[in-house]
Design a protein around this motif. Sequence first.
Motif, short mmCIF file in Angstrom:
data_model
loop_
_atom_site.label_atom_id
_atom_site.label_comp_id
_atom_site.label_asym_id
_atom_site.label_seq_id
_atom_site.Cartn_x
_atom_site.Cartn_y
_atom_site.Cartn_z
N ASN A 257 24.33 -6.02 48.42
CA ASN A 257 24.70 -4.80 49.28
C ASN A 257 24.07 -5.34 50.97
N THR A 259 21.76 -4.42 53.90
CA THR A 259 21.36 -1.91 54.28
C THR A 259 20.55 -2.77 55.91
N PRO A 306 19.38 -3.70 49.72
CA PRO A 306 18.09 -2.35 49.75
C PRO A 306 16.67 -2.03 49.62
#
Length: 536
Positions: A257, A259, A306
Amino acid sequence: MLSLTLYPVLPSPARPRSPRCIALALLGLALAVLPATALAQPAPPQVERSLPQVRLTVVRGRVDVMPADGRSFAPALADTALARGARIRTGDDGRAEITLSDGVTIALDPQSLLVIYGNASPTAPGVAPSTTTTLVRGTLRITAPPASAAESIPIATQALTVFPGRSDALVAAELGGHVTRVAVTRGRMRVRFGTNEYVLPSGRAVREEVGRPPSLMRALPRAPQWRRAPSTRALSFGEPVDVEGIFGPGPRVSGVNVTGYRVDIARDARFRDRLGEQRLGPRETQLRFRSLNPGTWYVRLFALDPDRFESSPSSVARIEIAAPRVDPGELPTATAAGRRASLVIPQGFYCSLDGSPWMVADRPRPLDPGRSYALRCGTTADGHDARATTLAADQVGPLVHSVRLAPPGAPAGGTTAASTLSLDLSDAEGRPVSLATVEVSATEPEVVVEPLRETDPRGRYTAGVRLPVTVRELHLRVVINRALTLEEAVEVPAVAFAAPVPAVRVAPPPVQVQVIRAAQPFRHPEDEEVPTDEDE
């Protein structure tokens, strides 16, 4: 105690025992009974493999250095050699870069502490010096030359040791090094964690913690991509310029992901002279830098996951913020000729002076002094994005000028003198400045300066001046082409008056009159009386 067993040496039957043999035997017996300490010799020094030399090459913001034998930190200076045991500390705004003699560079982020060829704690006496560089805290970025074959120096934290080799990598020591993050963006790097050792390939990262089992490798995010990169050229007339661009995420990686993003901007393509960085959220895809000064800038992007691992950098956007500049020229000296001012046009830009055809950056354009210019510049040949400004007269000098006042003349006994003012104008190369509009006034209220006009030779302007005979210096204000103002003080030559001649009264000479004879009074014939009859 040294134990030595002696075996008798029987002489050869063919050769009798000689005095020399007897002496050697006695010497051997004496050495055998000596204490072992008498035979001890210092061990030859162990040859240490050659370590790359280290220099501190870039210092930005607060950076301090403490030598191995020092007691306190002192401000660091760029281009300084760093000896074994030296400590480098960066402040909240500090950035530093060290360069190894094998070509590898190590860049330190803010709030970092690095020990060159040493440990976090001072080396105890009798312990061999360390060949490992220690990252006590903070973040460093390793960059190896693409063609480098060097193994480079190992770098350790409290948790692990990395052997950079020919890789580009990031190492971050957190919680005093108990937690260490490592990411490789080019090449591969050997990692030693406790008793385990593995190779971390490009595009992979690990997060190791003291007292925990080895962690699994993870994939890094893909580099962001420019949707609309900032303009490669931006025009400035010396003022700061805002720069904008649009980007988006790279190809998605399964399980990763994004971020946020980090944006680097620097003045060099290697990002050694970085202006700073920006942090953007995951949905922010528009980039804006405000108030960039003229010069060449480089921008790159990183995607963050993250755990704050970074992707490899995006393609670098090069931005040239250029301003046409005026080379001011030079006045002539005793050893060098003068040089006129000129307009220097940046590469890739187009400029026009006073409505002239568009000019390119093929050569400097000479400027005439003592006047202003209307300048228009743009980044395209058709001028659709051109902007206008004015080159003031005081920017296009130097202007060579001289003022002279002829000796005044005045009528005898007068109180006002008359003179002639001469003003010569030329550029730094000696060319006369002709067809100029010149206005001259004096600060003395009694002085009258007539309008100037150009006379022979070209570039000479003259005017009549009337001034009191008591004035010994004139303070003149000269305005050229209503654009350039000069202040001049001119000494007035002395007025030469003719000495007055006193009047001399001369008596007239005596007149002598001599009467030769008395003449009859003259009568007109008409005045004669005519006799009448009675008279007869």
